[in-house]
Enzyme design. Structure first.
Site, PDB file in Angstrom:
ATOM      1  N   PRO A 124       1.371  12.028  -3.044  1.00 42.53           N
ATOM      2  CA  PRO A 124       0.522  12.855  -2.932  1.00 42.53           C
ATOM      3  C   PRO A 124      -0.167  12.887  -1.804  1.00 42.53           C
ATOM      4  O   PRO A 124      -0.810  14.026  -1.240  1.00 42.53           O
ATOM      5  CB  PRO A 124      -0.219  13.553  -4.525  1.00 42.53           C
ATOM      6  CG  PRO A 124       0.966  12.101  -5.169  1.00 42.53           C
ATOM      7  CD  PRO A 124       1.201  11.423  -4.402  1.00 42.53           C
ATOM      8  N   TYR A 125      -0.738  11.527  -1.701  1.00 41.35           N
ATOM      9  CA  TYR A 125      -1.540  11.122   0.127  1.00 41.35           C
ATOM     10  C   TYR A 125      -0.762  12.206   1.052  1.00 41.35           C
ATOM     11  O   TYR A 125      -1.298  12.556   1.741  1.00 41.35           O
ATOM     12  CB  TYR A 125      -1.794   9.895   0.019  1.00 41.35           C
ATOM     13  CG  TYR A 125      -2.530   9.031   0.985  1.00 41.35           C
ATOM     14  CD1 TYR A 125      -3.686   9.259   1.265  1.00 41.35           C
ATOM     15  CD2 TYR A 125      -1.487   8.512   2.528  1.00 41.35           C
ATOM     16  CE1 TYR A 125      -3.992   8.755   2.573  1.00 41.35           C
ATOM     17  CE2 TYR A 125      -1.994   7.773   3.131  1.00 41.35           C
ATOM     18  CZ  TYR A 125      -3.363   8.471   3.132  1.00 41.35           C
ATOM     19  OH  TYR A 125      -3.941   8.064   4.384  1.00 41.35           O
ATOM     20  N   MET A 126       0.464  11.235   1.105  1.00 43.78           N
ATOM     21  CA  MET A 126       1.142  11.462   2.316  1.00 43.78           C
ATOM     22  C   MET A 126       1.729  13.009   2.658  1.00 43.78           C
ATOM     23  O   MET A 126       1.658  13.944   3.969  1.00 43.78           O
ATOM     24  CB  MET A 126       2.775  11.149   2.377  1.00 43.78           C
ATOM     25  CG  MET A 126       2.707   9.000   2.520  1.00 43.78           C
ATOM     26  SD  MET A 126       2.339   8.958   4.060  1.00 43.78           S
ATOM     27  CE  MET A 126       2.411   7.859   3.955  1.00 43.78           C
ATOM     28  N   LYS A 129      -1.732  14.392   3.477  1.00 42.94           N
ATOM     29  CA  LYS A 129      -1.845  14.374   5.462  1.00 42.94           C
ATOM     30  C   LYS A 129      -0.793  15.412   6.275  1.00 42.94           C
ATOM     31  O   LYS A 129      -1.454  15.475   7.033  1.00 42.94           O
ATOM     32  CB  LYS A 129      -1.926  12.663   4.957  1.00 42.94           C
ATOM     33  CG  LYS A 129      -2.487  11.728   5.466  1.00 42.94           C
ATOM     34  CD  LYS A 129      -3.913  11.714   6.152  1.00 42.94           C
ATOM     35  CE  LYS A 129      -4.938  11.234   5.895  1.00 42.94           C
ATOM     36  NZ  LYS A 129      -5.932  11.595   6.462  1.00 42.94           N
TER      37      LYS A 129
END
Length: 209
Positions: A124-126, A129
């Site tokens: 989810p973070y990637m 980003k």
């Protein structure tokens, strides 16, 4: 040229603010509360209280460029990732465009464009980003995207590499990222560029040109 630092109270942001203050580089640290502001005030750093998940347009007043080094952190869920790493970064680009800022400097992540190749908990973070970087590239705001590898708490070596083949590893210290960010802020001619950052053996000037 005054730089708004979004994520100033984070580990990279605070080290960057210290470097800027020591060099006399004008910055404004955006923090979420008066309690957080006290450290910056004690160090002679201008602050503005604003919430990335709320209204923060007022923080841009008097600023010429913006640094985004905010992050939801490893102990939060996908909801915070959406609101901070994705929507917060997108709104920052939109406000920067509206106000005619000269640059937006983004701390992104190595391989953000390949979120499915990240460990499951990091996807989810990637993805956030990746989407935020795409929005920034298409925003019309001049930008620099810095893409550090896996972050460590080692001391600053001020020595860098720009590929895993060169570095022999995929990591970089937060302190080195802060130095790279400081160099980028000071190099006003840089625009519409992206750089992979790892610990290595070269100066930041050799990496970021």
């Amino acid at each position: 040229m005054t730089t708004l630092v979004i994520g100033a109270n984070g580990q990279i942001g605070k080290q960057f603010c210290e470097l800027a203050q020591q060099a006399g580089t004008p910055i404004k640290a955006m923090v979420r509360s008066e309690e957080q502001a006290s450290w910056f005030n004690d160090h002679g750093i201008d602050t503005v209280v604003a919430d990335l998940e709320g209204e923060f347009e007022h923080a841009f007043e008097g600023c010429d460029q913006v640094v985004f080094t905010a992050g939801s952190g490893p102990h939060t869920g996908p909801d915070k990732t959406l609101m901070v790493d994705l929507f917060g970064a997108i709104r920052t680009a939109d406000i920067a465009k509206q106000k005619g800022l000269s640059r937006y400097i983004m701390i992104s992540a190595m391989r953000a464009e390949q979120p499915l190749e990240a460990p499951e908990k990091m996807r989810p973070y990637m993805a956030a980003k990746f989407a935020a970087d795409v929005h920034l590239r298409n925003s019309g705001v001049p930008y620099v995207i810095l893409k550090p590898g896996r972050l460590t708490d080692e001391a600053a070596s001020q020595q860098f590499a720009s590929s895993i083949d060169e570095a022999g590893d995929n990591q970089i210290s937060r302190a080195n990222v802060a130095h790279a960010l400081f160099h980028t802020v000071q190099t006003s001619s840089l625009a519409n560029q992206e750089y992979l950052l790892l610990d290595g053996t070269r100066s930041i000037g050799e990496i970021i040109q």
